[in-house]
Design an enzyme around this catalytic site. Structure first.
Site, mmCIF file in Angstrom:
data_model
loop_
_atom_site.group_PDB
_atom_site.id
_atom_site.type_symbol
_atom_site.label_atom_id
_atom_site.label_comp_id
_atom_site.label_asym_id
_atom_site.label_seq_id
_atom_site.Cartn_x
_atom_site.Cartn_y
_atom_site.Cartn_z
ATOM 1 N N THR A 1 38.558 51.993 47.396
ATOM 2 C CA THR A 1 39.578 52.722 46.647
ATOM 3 C C THR A 1 40.715 51.815 46.175
ATOM 4 O O THR A 1 41.625 52.264 45.487
ATOM 5 C CB THR A 1 40.179 53.834 47.537
ATOM 6 N N GLY A 2 40.675 50.548 46.554
ATOM 7 C CA GLY A 2 41.761 49.632 46.189
ATOM 8 C C GLY A 2 41.555 49.044 44.807
ATOM 9 O O GLY A 2 40.566 49.312 44.129
ATOM 10 N N VAL B 1 40.972 45.894 43.871
ATOM 11 C CA VAL B 1 39.803 45.015 43.774
ATOM 12 C C VAL B 1 38.518 45.815 44.011
ATOM 13 O O VAL B 1 37.527 45.642 43.307
ATOM 14 C CB VAL B 1 39.916 43.837 44.769
ATOM 15 N N ARG C 1 38.344 32.423 55.501
ATOM 16 C CA ARG C 1 38.120 31.345 54.521
ATOM 17 C C ARG C 1 38.077 29.939 55.102
ATOM 18 O O ARG C 1 37.330 29.101 54.624
ATOM 19 C CB ARG C 1 39.220 31.396 53.448
ATOM 20 N N CYS D 1 42.675 34.223 44.709
ATOM 21 C CA CYS D 1 42.560 34.370 43.250
ATOM 22 C C CYS D 1 43.075 33.155 42.476
ATOM 23 O O CYS D 1 42.450 32.712 41.506
ATOM 24 C CB CYS D 1 43.299 35.635 42.808
ATOM 25 N N ARG E 1 55.577 34.709 41.664
ATOM 26 C CA ARG E 1 55.175 36.034 41.160
ATOM 27 C C ARG E 1 56.020 36.335 39.919
ATOM 28 O O ARG E 1 57.250 36.165 39.952
ATOM 29 C CB ARG E 1 55.445 37.080 42.241
ATOM 30 N N HIS F 1 46.617 35.866 36.152
ATOM 31 C CA HIS F 1 47.406 34.764 36.710
ATOM 32 C C HIS F 1 47.400 33.591 35.720
ATOM 33 O O HIS F 1 46.354 33.260 35.150
ATOM 34 C CB HIS F 1 46.784 34.258 38.015
ATOM 35 N N ASN G 1 42.999 37.944 37.367
ATOM 36 C CA ASN G 1 43.001 37.722 38.827
ATOM 37 C C ASN G 1 42.204 38.776 39.584
ATOM 38 O O ASN G 1 41.700 38.508 40.679
ATOM 39 C CB ASN G 1 44.444 37.682 39.347
#
Ligand code: A2P
Length: 326
Positions: A9-10, A12, A98, A127, A227, A234, A307
């Site tokens: 639902t987000g 991404v 990661r 990203c 930001r 981006h 992004n």
């Protein structure tokens, strides 16, 4: 094959769903997971309705083959090993896994082969890192990178749905709920938390992840991440120094033939990459290409990408395609 999206639902997660629809993956069954808040919501996939379920320890008891995770680091930390232990390949968009040495960190244009070393979890890079390495790797192969200086101009959607909302609300005069300051009309040199050395974690991620993806542990890199009040896309100013000399036309040619790169480099006619034109597309755009005459062999690049797509959802789906042999 059975696929799942955790965090469906987000910002991404919804884009992953869209991209899974658009590309040719063998999705026979799809499961959608999110927090308890979203359980029961219905999302559409290829004309069918799929109900969102709460992610829990038994979610992966159904022989799911590939799960795309974008539900935040805490959910990844807890549920990715559970899914992997049940035979599912997890492609995780959070920062959680990661830097683990036994977890491949993959940008398919650069290190596709690493995906096959996975023991169950494959990490999707940050990203800002993805678009940078797609542009830089072909130059690294040809000229040998010596040093990189990253300066980023990052969109609100990099912080997910709540980041996007913060900018929308800020434009209407509401106080920020997600960012540390109002973003509308501003530039905030603070993404993720500050570390002891004065860098932010976002800057540290760009440095460490670039080295890991390119298999260049000693590469000199520094970064400043900012930001800006843009919804999607981006932008990055990248100053790169090489061991070998280069001919400018040849360097532009290397970028033009690089996988996933589109060169937009005609400033006289106003052609250069911008977030508004990159939004909603899949490529990494490179322009403002010019020699850095202050060093022996250096170049300045302006690199822009969506992004949410290439920086997150698309890259994860491309990794899934590698695993499926597509
Ligand atoms: P929900 O929508 O129910 O909060 P974004 O980064 O755009 O904010 O999206 C985050 C995604 O991760 C959403 O789908 C969100 O679900 C999901 N999510 C957040 N925390 C959890 C959790 N603990 N378990 C499962 N899903 C989560």
């Amino acid at each position: 094959m059975k696929f799942a999206i955790a965090g469906a639902t987000g910002m991404v997660g919804r884009t992953m769903l869209k991209i899974l629809e658009q590309r040719n993956l063998p999705v026979d069954e799809l499961f959608l997971f999110a927090s308890a808040r979203s359980a029961g919501q219905v999302l559409s996939f290829k004309g069918k309705e799929v109900e969102v379920e709460e992610l829990d320890v038994s979610s992966f008891d159904r022989g799911i083959d590939i799960a795309l995770f974008s539900a935040g680091a805490a959910a990844s930390k807890k549920y990715a090993p559970i899914a992997a232990a049940k035979g599912c390949t997890v492609i995780d968009n959070s920062s959680c896994w990661r830097m683990y040495s036994d977890v491949p960190l993959v940008t398919p244009e650069v290190n596709a082969k690493d995906a096959f070393l996975s023991k169950g979890i494959i990490a999707n890079p940050n990203c800002s890192t993805i678009q940078a390495v797609v542009a830089l790797y072909p130059l690294h192969l040809k000229y040998g990178l010596k040093r990189i200086v990253y300066s980023t101009y990052q969109a609100a959607s990099g912080a997910g749905a709540s980041g996007h909302r913060d900018l929308e609300n800020g434009l209407k005069g509401f106080a920020p709920a997600k960012f540390p300051h109002q973003l509308a009309g501003n530039a905030i040199p603070h993404i993720d938390v500050f570390l002891e050395d004065g860098y932010t974690k976002e800057e540290e991620k760009m440095i460490n992840e670039t080295r890991k993806i390119m298999h260049a542990p000693d590469l000199k890199i520094t970064a400043t991440c900012v930001r800006i009040p843009v919804f999607t896309g981006h932008s990055e100013s990248i100053n790169a120094e090489f061991y070998k000399g280069f001919d400018m036309d040849e360097l532009v040619g290397v970028l033009k033939s690089a996988k996933g790169v589109v060169v937009q480099n005609d400033p006289a006619s106003g052609l250069y990459p911008m977030p508004l034109s990159a939004a909603g597309t899949d490529d990494v755009y490179v322009g403002r290409i010019r020699r850095d005459a202050s060093v022996e062999s250096g170049v300045n690049l302006w690199v822009v990408a969506d992004n949410v797509r290439k920086g997150a959802a698309l890259n994860a789906v491309q990794i899934a395609e590698l695993i499926c042999g597509r």
